[in-house]
Design a protein around this motif. Structure first.
Motif, PDB file in Angstrom:
ATOM      1  N   ILE A 281      66.628 -93.866  65.901  1.00 36.85           N
ATOM      2  CA  ILE A 281      67.285 -94.715  64.905  1.00 36.85           C
ATOM      3  C   ILE A 281      66.371 -95.851  64.465  1.00 36.85           C
ATOM      4  O   ILE A 281      66.283 -96.165  63.264  1.00 36.85           O
ATOM      5  CB  ILE A 281      68.631 -95.223  65.450  1.00 36.85           C
ATOM      6  CG1 ILE A 281      69.644 -94.072  65.415  1.00 36.85           C
ATOM      7  CG2 ILE A 281      69.141 -96.421  64.651  1.00 36.85           C
ATOM      8  CD1 ILE A 281      71.010 -94.397  65.945  1.00 36.85           C
ATOM      9  N   GLU A 282      65.677 -96.453  65.393  1.00 36.55           N
ATOM     10  CA  GLU A 282      64.822 -97.588  65.028  1.00 36.55           C
ATOM     11  C   GLU A 282      63.612 -97.159  64.197  1.00 36.55           C
ATOM     12  O   GLU A 282      62.953 -98.004  63.588  1.00 36.55           O
ATOM     13  CB  GLU A 282      64.360 -98.322  66.292  1.00 36.55           C
ATOM     14  CG  GLU A 282      65.489 -98.943  67.094  1.00 36.55           C
ATOM     15  CD  GLU A 282      66.327 -99.919  66.282  1.00 36.55           C
ATOM     16  OE1 GLU A 282      65.769-100.581  65.388  1.00 36.55           O
ATOM     17  OE2 GLU A 282      67.544-100.015  66.542  1.00 36.55           O
ATOM     18  N   GLN A 283      63.340 -95.864  64.144  1.00 34.06           N
ATOM     19  CA  GLN A 283      62.209 -95.379  63.358  1.00 34.06           C
ATOM     20  C   GLN A 283      62.596 -95.032  61.923  1.00 34.06           C
ATOM     21  O   GLN A 283      61.768 -94.573  61.148  1.00 34.06           O
ATOM     22  CB  GLN A 283      61.615 -94.133  64.026  1.00 34.06           C
ATOM     23  CG  GLN A 283      61.130 -94.392  65.444  1.00 34.06           C
ATOM     24  CD  GLN A 283      60.605 -93.132  66.110  1.00 34.06           C
ATOM     25  OE1 GLN A 283      59.863 -92.363  65.521  1.00 34.06           O
ATOM     26  NE2 GLN A 283      60.988 -92.915  67.357  1.00 34.06           N
ATOM     27  N   ASP A 284      63.852 -95.247  61.563  1.00 26.32           N
ATOM     28  CA  ASP A 284      64.351 -94.868  60.259  1.00 26.32           C
ATOM     29  C   ASP A 284      64.693 -96.114  59.446  1.00 26.32           C
ATOM     30  O   ASP A 284      65.192 -97.097  59.998  1.00 26.32           O
ATOM     31  CB  ASP A 284      65.602 -93.996  60.428  1.00 26.32           C
ATOM     32  CG  ASP A 284      66.112 -93.439  59.115  1.00 26.32           C
ATOM     33  OD1 ASP A 284      65.676 -92.338  58.741  1.00 26.32           O
ATOM     34  OD2 ASP A 284      66.933 -94.113  58.462  1.00 26.32           O
ATOM     35  N   GLY A 317      70.052 -90.958  78.888  1.00 22.67           N
ATOM     36  CA  GLY A 317      69.157 -89.896  79.319  1.00 22.67           C
ATOM     37  C   GLY A 317      69.286 -88.630  78.498  1.00 22.67           C
ATOM     38  O   GLY A 317      68.693 -87.599  78.843  1.00 22.67           O
ATOM     39  N   ILE A 318      70.062 -88.675  77.418  1.00 24.30           N
ATOM     40  CA  ILE A 318      70.174 -87.531  76.498  1.00 24.30           C
ATOM     41  C   ILE A 318      69.322 -87.871  75.284  1.00 24.30           C
ATOM     42  O   ILE A 318      69.732 -88.613  74.397  1.00 24.30           O
ATOM     43  CB  ILE A 318      71.642 -87.265  76.111  1.00 24.30           C
ATOM     44  CG1 ILE A 318      72.477 -87.007  77.359  1.00 24.30           C
ATOM     45  CG2 ILE A 318      71.751 -86.098  75.154  1.00 24.30           C
ATOM     46  CD1 ILE A 318      73.957 -86.813  77.089  1.00 24.30           C
ATOM     47  N   ARG A 319      68.128 -87.325  75.246  1.00 22.14           N
ATOM     48  CA  ARG A 319      67.133 -87.779  74.282  1.00 22.14           C
ATOM     49  C   ARG A 319      66.855 -86.738  73.203  1.00 22.14           C
ATOM     50  O   ARG A 319      67.074 -85.552  73.396  1.00 22.14           O
ATOM     51  CB  ARG A 319      65.826 -88.124  75.005  1.00 22.14           C
ATOM     52  CG  ARG A 319      65.995 -89.164  76.090  1.00 22.14           C
ATOM     53  CD  ARG A 319      64.678 -89.525  76.760  1.00 22.14           C
ATOM     54  NE  ARG A 319      64.892 -90.463  77.859  1.00 22.14           N
ATOM     55  CZ  ARG A 319      65.089 -91.769  77.707  1.00 22.14           C
ATOM     56  NH1 ARG A 319      65.089 -92.296  76.492  1.00 22.14           N
ATOM     57  NH2 ARG A 319      65.288 -92.545  78.758  1.00 22.14           N
ATOM     58  N   GLY A 320      66.387 -87.248  72.085  1.00 22.63           N
ATOM     59  CA  GLY A 320      65.873 -86.379  71.035  1.00 22.63           C
ATOM     60  C   GLY A 320      66.871 -85.980  69.976  1.00 22.63           C
ATOM     61  O   GLY A 320      66.561 -85.129  69.128  1.00 22.63           O
ATOM     62  N   ASN A 321      68.067 -86.569  69.969  1.00 23.75           N
ATOM     63  CA  ASN A 321      69.081 -86.123  69.018  1.00 23.75           C
ATOM     64  C   ASN A 321      68.825 -86.621  67.608  1.00 23.75           C
ATOM     65  O   ASN A 321      68.554 -87.797  67.377  1.00 23.75           O
ATOM     66  CB  ASN A 321      70.470 -86.571  69.464  1.00 23.75           C
ATOM     67  CG  ASN A 321      70.983 -85.733  70.614  1.00 23.75           C
ATOM     68  OD1 ASN A 321      70.992 -86.174  71.756  1.00 23.75           O
ATOM     69  ND2 ASN A 321      71.390 -84.513  70.317  1.00 23.75           N
ATOM     70  N   SER A 322      68.957 -85.698  66.670  1.00 23.21           N
ATOM     71  CA  SER A 322      68.913 -86.017  65.253  1.00 23.21           C
ATOM     72  C   SER A 322      70.287 -86.511  64.815  1.00 23.21           C
ATOM     73  O   SER A 322      71.197 -86.686  65.636  1.00 23.21           O
ATOM     74  CB  SER A 322      68.538 -84.765  64.457  1.00 23.21           C
ATOM     75  OG  SER A 322      69.618 -83.832  64.465  1.00 23.21           O
ATOM     76  N   HIS A 323      70.456 -86.697  63.512  1.00 23.16           N
ATOM     77  CA  HIS A 323      71.784 -87.033  62.993  1.00 23.16           C
ATOM     78  C   HIS A 323      72.749 -85.864  63.153  1.00 23.16           C
ATOM     79  O   HIS A 323      73.953 -86.069  63.285  1.00 23.16           O
ATOM     80  CB  HIS A 323      71.656 -87.419  61.513  1.00 23.16           C
ATOM     81  CG  HIS A 323      72.947 -87.800  60.864  1.00 23.16           C
ATOM     82  ND1 HIS A 323      73.833 -88.687  61.427  1.00 23.16           N
ATOM     83  CD2 HIS A 323      73.507 -87.409  59.679  1.00 23.16           C
ATOM     84  CE1 HIS A 323      74.880 -88.835  60.625  1.00 23.16           C
ATOM     85  NE2 HIS A 323      74.719 -88.054  59.573  1.00 23.16           N
TER      86      HIS A 323
END
Length: 349
Positions: A281-284, A317-323
Motif C-alpha cells: 500500500i505504501e508503494q502506491d 505474516g500474510i504477505r504479498g496481497n494485491s488489491h
C-alpha cells in the motif's frame, strides 16, 4: 490519528477465551456438498422510452426483418443474485459476497489460475452463500442510453495490473508477459493474469443509488446475514447496513475504496466490522489515502460505541496481497482470518 489495534493484538483478541490466536495451518479441505442452488433478480424499476423511431432489424442472416419499436417500458436497475446451500449448515446466517468496481460475481468464483474461489471456500465450511452481480454488471443487465445517458467506463487490459498493486505502478504492464514488472513477492497469480481482464465489465459512475437500492432489496429478501464486500462495494456495504442495521449481523470490508455516511455512523454500533488490507500500500500513490479513509471510518464506529477491527495482513505474516485478495495465491489464508473472526462473533456453529 490514532491507529486501531495492530493485527497481532487484534488476533490475540479474536481468540476464544482470550488465550491468544494464531492463523491456523491450512488443513484438508472439507467436502463440498450442496443441497440446493438457484438464482433470482431483485430491485430495479420500469423506465419509459418515448419519441424513438421504429426500426427494421434482421436478427439472423437470411431471416426477414422484424419491425422493432424501441418505445415503451423497460426493466432496468435490477440485480442478479445466485445462491448455494450446503448440505450441513454451520453458518448461523448466510454470507453475501459483493464485488468491486468494473467486476462481477465472477470475482468470488474461480481464480484466474483455476483455483476455487471464496464461494466454494465458505460453502465447504457450511455457509449458505449468495453471490451477486451488482446493477449494470454481468447478468444483471444494462439500460439503453435513453435511460442511462452517461457513458460507461471501459478499462484497458493493463489497467488493473498497474492500479491494483499487481505490477509496479504506471507503465509496469506490457502485452509481453516477460516484460511485465511485478511487485516483488506479489501473490497474484501473474502467470494467469490475462484471464483476469476478460472478466471486466462496463462501469457507470452514475448508478450508485440504484445499486444501493438493489442491495437493500437483496438484504430485505434473504437476511439476516453477513456481508463480505470489496473495493467499490465499500460504500454499498456500509450504507446498506446503515439502512438495515437490524438485518446485518456483521460486515467484512476487503480493502474498501469508500465508506458509509459519517453522519450516521452511530447506526453501525451494533454491527461488528472487520476491515482487511493487503500489501504494497505504501508503494502506491492512491492506496495510503484510501486506507486512511477506511481506518478513519472504523475509528468513528468505535467512537460511537461500536466494534471495528482493522487487519493489515502483512503485519499478520500474510504477505504479498494485491488489491484482488480473493484471487491471490494465499486467498485461503485470508478467508481463514475472516472465518475465525466470524466464529469469534458467534456466527458459526
Amino acid at each position: 490519528m490514532s491507529r486501531l489495534p495492530s493485527v497481532r493484538s487484534l488476533v490475540a483478541a479474536l481468540a476464544f477465551g482470550g488465550l491468544g490466536f494464531a492463523i491456523p495451518a491450512v488443513a484438508e479441505e472439507p467436502a463440498l456438498e450442496i443441497v440446493g442452488m438457484g438464482s433470482f433478480h431483485v430491485g430495479g424499476r420500469l423506465a419509459e422510452v418515448s419519441g424513438q423511431p421504429p426500426r427494421d432489424i434482421v436478427f439472423t442472416p437470411g431471416a426477414p426483418p422484424a419491425r422493432i419499436d424501441p418505445n415503451g417500458l423497460y426493466a432496468v436497475e435490477q440485480m442478479y443474485a445466485q445462491w448455494f446451500k450446503p448440505r450441513t449448515e454451520r453458518g448461523r446466517v448466510p454470507i453475501l459476497l459483493w464485488h468491486g468496481g468494473g467486476l462481477s460475481g465472477v470475482t468470488y468464483e474461480t481464480t484466474p489460475d483455476g483455483r476455487e474461489g471464496w464461494v466454494n471456500w465458505f460453502l465447504r465450511r457450511g455457509w449458505t452463500v449468495y453471490n451477486s452481480d451488482a446493477v449494470e454488471r454481468g447478468r444483471s443487465g444494462w439500460a439503453s442510453p435513453d435511460v442511462w445517458p452517461a457513458p460507461a467506463l471501459h478499462l484497458p487490459v493493463g489497467n488493473p495490473f498497474e492500479r491494483f498493486r499487481i505490477g509496479q505502478g504506471e507503465g509496469s504492464y506490457s502485452h509481453d508477459p516477460a516484460k511485465r514488472r511485478v511487485l516483488p513477492g506479489n501473490q497474484f497469480p501473474t502467470e494467469a493474469y490475462d484471464q483476469f481482464p476478460r472478466q471486466l465489465s462496463p462501469r457507470w459512475t452514475t448508478t450508485d443509488q440504484p445499486t444501493i437500492a438493489a442491495y437493500i432489496a437483496l438484504v430485505d429478501k434473504v437476511c439476516p446475514c453477513v456481508i463480505v464486500f470489496h473495493s467499490q462495494a465499500g460504500q454499498f456495504g456500509f450504507r446498506v447496513a446503515q439502512a438495515r442495521p437490524d438485518k446485518v449481523m456483521a460486515l467484512v470490508a476487503v480493502e474498501p475504496s469508500s465508506v458509509g455516511d459519517p453522519a450516521r455512523v452511530d447506526v453501525l454500533k451494533a454491527v461488528p466490522t472487520l476491515m482487511l488490507y493487503g500489501d504494497f500500500i505504501e508503494q502506491d500513490p492512491r492506496w495510503p489515502t484510501i486506507r486512511r479513509t477506511g481506518i478513519g471510518f472504523a475509528e468513528r464506529i468505535r467512537a460511537a460505541g461500536g466494534h471495528a477491527d482493522v487487519v493489515d495482513l502483512p503485519a499478520a505474516g500474510i504477505r504479498g496481497n494485491s488489491h484482488m485478495i480473493m484471487m491471490d495465491r494465499n486467498s485461503s489464508e485470508v478467508a481463514q482470518v475472516i472465518q475465525t473472526w466470524l466464529q469469534q462473533k458467534g456466527l458459526w456453529r
